[in-house]
Scaffold this motif. Structure first.
Motif, PDB file in Angstrom:
ATOM      1  N   LEU A   9      34.364  56.167 -28.765  1.00 16.14           N
ATOM      2  CA  LEU A   9      33.712  57.396 -28.327  1.00 16.14           C
ATOM      3  C   LEU A   9      33.931  58.515 -29.343  1.00 16.14           C
ATOM      4  N   LEU A  10      35.170  58.623 -29.823  1.00 13.02           N
ATOM      5  CA  LEU A  10      35.462  59.682 -30.783  1.00 13.02           C
ATOM      6  C   LEU A  10      34.645  59.491 -32.054  1.00 13.02           C
ATOM      7  N   GLU A  11      34.600  58.242 -32.522  1.00 11.46           N
ATOM      8  CA  GLU A  11      33.947  58.021 -33.805  1.00 11.46           C
ATOM      9  C   GLU A  11      32.439  57.951 -33.682  1.00 11.46           C
ATOM     10  N   ALA A  12      31.969  57.705 -32.473  1.00  7.42           N
ATOM     11  CA  ALA A  12      30.523  57.573 -32.319  1.00  7.42           C
ATOM     12  C   ALA A  12      29.842  58.930 -32.246  1.00  7.42           C
ATOM     13  N   SER A  13      30.604  59.999 -32.082  1.00 12.15           N
ATOM     14  CA  SER A  13      29.928  61.269 -31.812  1.00 12.15           C
ATOM     15  C   SER A  13      28.929  61.679 -32.900  1.00 12.15           C
ATOM     16  N   PRO A  14      29.257  61.568 -34.193  1.00  9.63           N
ATOM     17  CA  PRO A  14      28.201  61.890 -35.169  1.00  9.63           C
ATOM     18  C   PRO A  14      27.014  60.948 -35.055  1.00  9.63           C
ATOM     19  N   LEU A  15      27.331  59.680 -34.762  1.00  4.69           N
ATOM     20  CA  LEU A  15      26.266  58.686 -34.680  1.00  4.69           C
ATOM     21  C   LEU A  15      25.309  58.987 -33.526  1.00  4.69           C
ATOM     22  N   ILE A  16      25.868  59.459 -32.424  1.00  2.00           N
ATOM     23  CA  ILE A  16      25.020  59.770 -31.266  1.00  2.00           C
ATOM     24  C   ILE A  16      23.979  60.819 -31.649  1.00  2.00           C
ATOM     25  N   LEU A  17      24.465  61.873 -32.309  1.00  2.00           N
ATOM     26  CA  LEU A  17      23.539  62.931 -32.722  1.00  2.00           C
ATOM     27  C   LEU A  17      22.490  62.402 -33.686  1.00  2.00           C
ATOM     28  N   ALA A  18      22.955  61.670 -34.690  1.00  2.00           N
ATOM     29  CA  ALA A  18      22.028  61.175 -35.702  1.00  2.00           C
ATOM     30  C   ALA A  18      20.991  60.265 -35.077  1.00  2.00           C
ATOM     31  N   ALA A  19      21.431  59.369 -34.193  1.00  2.00           N
ATOM     32  CA  ALA A  19      20.501  58.410 -33.592  1.00  2.00           C
ATOM     33  C   ALA A  19      19.455  59.132 -32.744  1.00  2.00           C
ATOM     34  N   MET A  20      19.886  60.150 -32.016  1.00  2.00           N
ATOM     35  CA  MET A  20      18.925  60.868 -31.181  1.00  2.00           C
ATOM     36  C   MET A  20      17.911  61.626 -32.036  1.00  2.00           C
ATOM     37  N   GLY A  21      18.403  62.300 -33.069  1.00  2.00           N
ATOM     38  CA  GLY A  21      17.495  63.058 -33.924  1.00  2.00           C
ATOM     39  C   GLY A  21      16.526  62.143 -34.658  1.00  2.00           C
TER      40      GLY A  21
END
Lengths: 284, 249, 334
Positions: free
Chosen positions: A12-24
């Protein structure tokens, strides 16, 4: 059991940038129907804007985040207005739009290298504190990033699924002509979407920079997994991208915990190819 | 050559079937017509017959002089090689092939398209070239050595590609839409000749009923996904169901 | 001289890669964005077999090619029915896998330490570099002749038809998937063979040779030269690689401080060039009907013009840098 707990937590901690990038990334893919590799540079530039404001102009780290993300949004809009929209208007096919975006990606990346050099850049981070959390450690920065990401993701989710604007985007993605007839200005909507996507990408880059460092290659290293997550999630589903990026984060940290980090990437890449194959014919 | 359909159904997302044919045969009478209102399932049936669409249930089989081939397990190129080919309703083409090259492609056997052939380079097959010349003499293109220009030319080229492929059975999906009248007449004349000389059997899907009555020996009437009636044009014209459901009488 | 020979040999490797990509993308419409993966696989596999197992070059090459053929056949089976965007992503993923495994499998590849020394395959003469160059030259010329014939052949016509409208080609009895699978397997394997030949050329291999910018350099060459023309890839490589990696590195008057910037300027310009070509001349310099005579005249003109432009531009920039450096030094002294 500790493996499950640890991988969820670290994931969860490391996925946070990925979550934003994937959504954008998904927003653009959804609206315009092509894979935008230059989105990786959107992340890189977000991180470098933050470095510029934070280190160059001496702004407080937290204060620097906002204008840096907005600048990344402007960069995204500029790439749409000056490169992608003219190309779409000329009828360039999706498979060639990707090549175009790879060209833009190289141009931006090595343009940046020419200005700032290929070396790593570091942010002046606020003092780092460790928090103990059910026996697991996390830094204050990681937690703040996670909270900000959750807030942003929820907002984005609300925007796409609960507002008028979200409905317009969905209408436009499905049928541009029809949307146009019903009085929607596709151009205006696109500019807004590219801006929002750019802000998300910029934030994603900033947080990746916080966790490690900023480097001109960081966007290229992140874009592949971003694309994978978005495609696996199903074309253009922001909801799916959200879930898939969390799953990918947890999965990566799980594999990392039981093997070497590079193997985690190999496993994900192989899984990606297999998922594509298994889904053949179901992509837009 | 004949096409048999057995318990053939197609439904999307487990809804109401868009096509349901318990038992049917096409191609027994040489030149046949398939008519029906919009949304009756004509295009679906065409897709099922050439294996572009997978059926929900049932089988399609192709009967030639010697064998009965079940098409279910075959891919669309296998179906074509058995001799079943379809002209397209929507305009289809190869944008980088000239008219001649497009016809050569259709006439050339796939077995001749080899890596070794690149080196040995027997570039022209005289029989194929003569065949192409024959078609291009009969049907005039603005620039037969260049590309098909208008929609009409592309549509005609699509039909000629199928003809030169020498199928045993040809399905024509709205062949006249977009063709000038004199070309349509010439195409139908040619189709008539081929059927008469027993080179192929033909099934035409058309909205232009005059054309169906004029050329077809036998007509199938499709409505709401089922073949409701079939018979000679005379019988079909007289039939009450057809009149009600289709001709709006 | 030795360096020029090395550069020219590498140029031929790039021409070979562009020729194979031309078949994949230009003729069949398969957007293989994992070129560096196939090339790198061949290069490293041949290297590992030679260095770690002391195999002969020929044996290593044969073994590597067979293995790569099996891999690309399998990969092709998985991805060639997908739509193009998905193929592009899957091939990138493949090349990323190859690059990662080269780093992780230290027992074979020596990881970031590097693998060497790989010897030239033929050591009958003193001039093994020249001989290797001749081998590459023969390979590229052979491939080019085959390509020119392919364009006029039935198989070439079928490939173009598949690119234009696969479903229609299938409805005319063509087994389109098999055509694509075969062509992909053959061309991807040849990319690996070119990699094996590069292993001897480089002699010492490190993981940072397997970078996406190699794929990108091949792509920009093909798209710039003309993806649908048999000579497009070759012309493209002459222009891109010829100017940046041979002409500037060997002849252009660049100061050492500035020279380190050249690779970055190169990739920046490649990117800009690719964007410009796709926006303003999507067919590239040569479209599919360009005649050989026009190519000769045009390419000579283009090469002359671009060399002049690049050299002038570079010397301007170099002067600017020098004066900046001089001023900075003066400031320091003051």
């Amino acid at each position: 059991m500790w493996i499950v707990r640890d991988s969820i937590f670290i994931g969860l901690l490391e996925a946070s940038p990925l979550i934003l990038a994937a959504m954008g990334f998904t927003l653009i893919y959804y609206l315009n129907g092509f894979i935008n590799f230059a989105y990786g540079e959107n992340m890189t530039f977000g991180a470098y804007f933050a470095v510029m404001l934070n280190v160059g102009f001496g702004l407080n780290f937290y204060v620097a985040i906002v204008p840096a993300a907005l600048l990344a949004g402007c960069l995204s809009v500029a790439s749409y207005l000056f490169i992608f929209r003219p190309a779409l208007n000329r009828g360039v096919k999706p498979s060639e739009m990707i090549i175009l975006s790879v060209g833009l990606s190289f141009m931006l990346r090595y343009g940046l290298v020419l200005f700032v050099g290929a070396e790593n850049a570091y942010l002046n981070e606020p003092p780092i504190g460790f928090y103990n959390f059910m026996g697991l450690g996390a830094t204050n920065l990681q937690l703040i990033a996670l909270i900000l990401v959750i807030i942003f993701a929820l907002n984005l989710y609300w925007l796409i699924y609960k507002t008028n604007f979200g409905e317009v985007i969905r209408g436009l993605a499905n049928n541009e002509d029809l949307a146009q007839v019903s009085g929607i200005n596709p151009h205006k909507v696109s500019v807004k979407v590219w801006f929002i996507a750019g802000v998300a990408g910029g934030l994603s880059g900033i947080f990746s920079g916080v966790f490690a460092l900023a480097n001109p290659q960081m966007g290229w290293n992140l874009i592949l997994i971003t694309i994978m997550v978005s495609i696996v999630a199903g074309v253009g589903s922001v909801r799916g991208a959200l879930v898939a990026s969390i799953v990918a984060g947890i999965l990566t940290s799980f594999i990392t915990l039981i093997s070497k980090p590079l193997y985690a990437e190999v496993v994900l890449l192989v899984a990606f190819i297999l998922i594509l194959w298994q889904r053949r014919g179901k992509m837009a | 050559m004949k096409l048999h359909m057995q318990n053939l159904t197609k439904s999307y997302h487990s809804g109401h079937p868009v096509l349901n044919v318990p038992d049917g045969t096409l191609g027994e009478h040489g030149l046949e017509g398939l008519i029906g209102p919009n949304g009756a399932g004509k295009s679906t049936m065409m897709g099922l017959l050439t294996r572009r669409i997978a059926p929900s249930t049932g089988t399609v089989s192709l009967e030639d002089d010697t064998d009965l081939h079940t098409l279910n397990a075959l891919q669309s190129h296998d179906v074509a090689r058995l001799g079943l080919v379809k002209t397209n309703q929507r305009i289809q083409g190869f944008e980088s092939l000239t008219i001649r090259d497009s016809l050569r492609l259709a006439a050339t056997s796939h077995a001749d398209e080899t890596y070794r052939g690149v080196l040995t380079g027997s570039e022209q097959d005289d029989a194929i070239e003569a065949d192409i010349d024959g078609y291009l003499d009969r049907f005039k293109f603005e620039d037969p050595d260049g590309f098909a220009k208008s929609g009409g030319e592309k549509k005609l080229l699509d039909i000629l590609r199928c003809m030169i492929f020498k199928p045993k059975m040809l399905l024509m999906d709205e062949p006249t839409a977009g063709l000038p009248e004199d070309v349509t007449n010439e195409v139908m004349k040619m189709v008539g000749e081929k059927v008469k000389s027993k080179e192929m059997t033909v099934v035409i899907v058309e909205h232009d009923l005059e054309l169906i009555w004029k050329h077809c020996k036998y007509v199938h009437f499709l409505s709401e996904g089922a073949i409701l009636f079939h018979g000679t044009p005379k019988d079909v014209k007289k039939n009450r169901v057809v009149a009600e459901k289709y001709m709006g009488v | 001289m030795a360096y020029l020979l090395f550069s020219l040999s590498l140029l031929l490797v790039y021409v070979g890669l562009a020729q194979m990509l031309h078949v994949q993308f230009g003729l069949l419409g398969i957007p293989n964005f994992g070129v560096v993966g196939f090339w790198g696989f061949g290069m490293y596999f041949v290297g590992v077999l030679q260095v770690q197992l002391s195999m002969s070059f020929i044996d290593a090459m044969v073994l590597s090619s067979v293995l790569l053929a099996v891999i690309s056949y399998g990969l092709g089976h998985l991805i060639l029915r997908l739509e193009r965007q998905a193929i592009l992503c899957a091939t990138i993923a493949f090349s990323a896998i190859v690059a990662l495994l080269i780093v992780t499998e230290k027992w074979a590849t020596m990881g970031v330490v590097g693998l060497g020394t790989i010897r030239y395959p033929l050591r009958v003469f003193e001039a093994e570099e020249i001989l290797h160059f001749v081998i590459l030259l023969a390979f590229v010329i052979g491939a080019q002749i085959y390509l020119m014939r392919l364009h006029k052949s039935r198989l070439g016509r079928l490939m173009v038809a598949i690119r234009d409208n696969e479903e229609l080609a299938a409805s005319l009895g063509k087994d389109t998937f098999r055509v694509k699978l075969r062509a992909f397997t053959i061309t991807a394997t040849i990319m690996g063979i070119l990699g094996g030949l590069s292993a001897a050329l480089n002699q010492f291999l490190t993981p940072n040779m397997i970078v996406p910018s190699i794929t990108f350099a091949v792509w920009i060459s093909l798209v710039l030269g003309g993806k649908e023309h048999a000579l497009g890839g070759m012309i493209g490589v002459f222009i891109t690689f010829g100017i940046f990696d041979i002409f500037i590195e060997t002849y252009a008057p660049v100061s050492p401080e500035f020279a380190v910037l050249v690779p970055n300027i190169k990739l920046f310009l490649y990117g800009a060039l690719l964007v410009a070509v796709l926006l303003y001349r999507p067919t590239g310099l040569l479209d599919r009907d360009t005649e050989p005579r026009d190519i000769l005249i045009g390419s000579l003109g283009a090469i002359a013009a671009s060399i002049t432009a690049v050299v002038t531009g570079l010397s301007w920039i170099a002067k600017g840098f020098e004066s900046l450096a001089a001023r900075a030094k003066k400031d320091d002294d003051a």
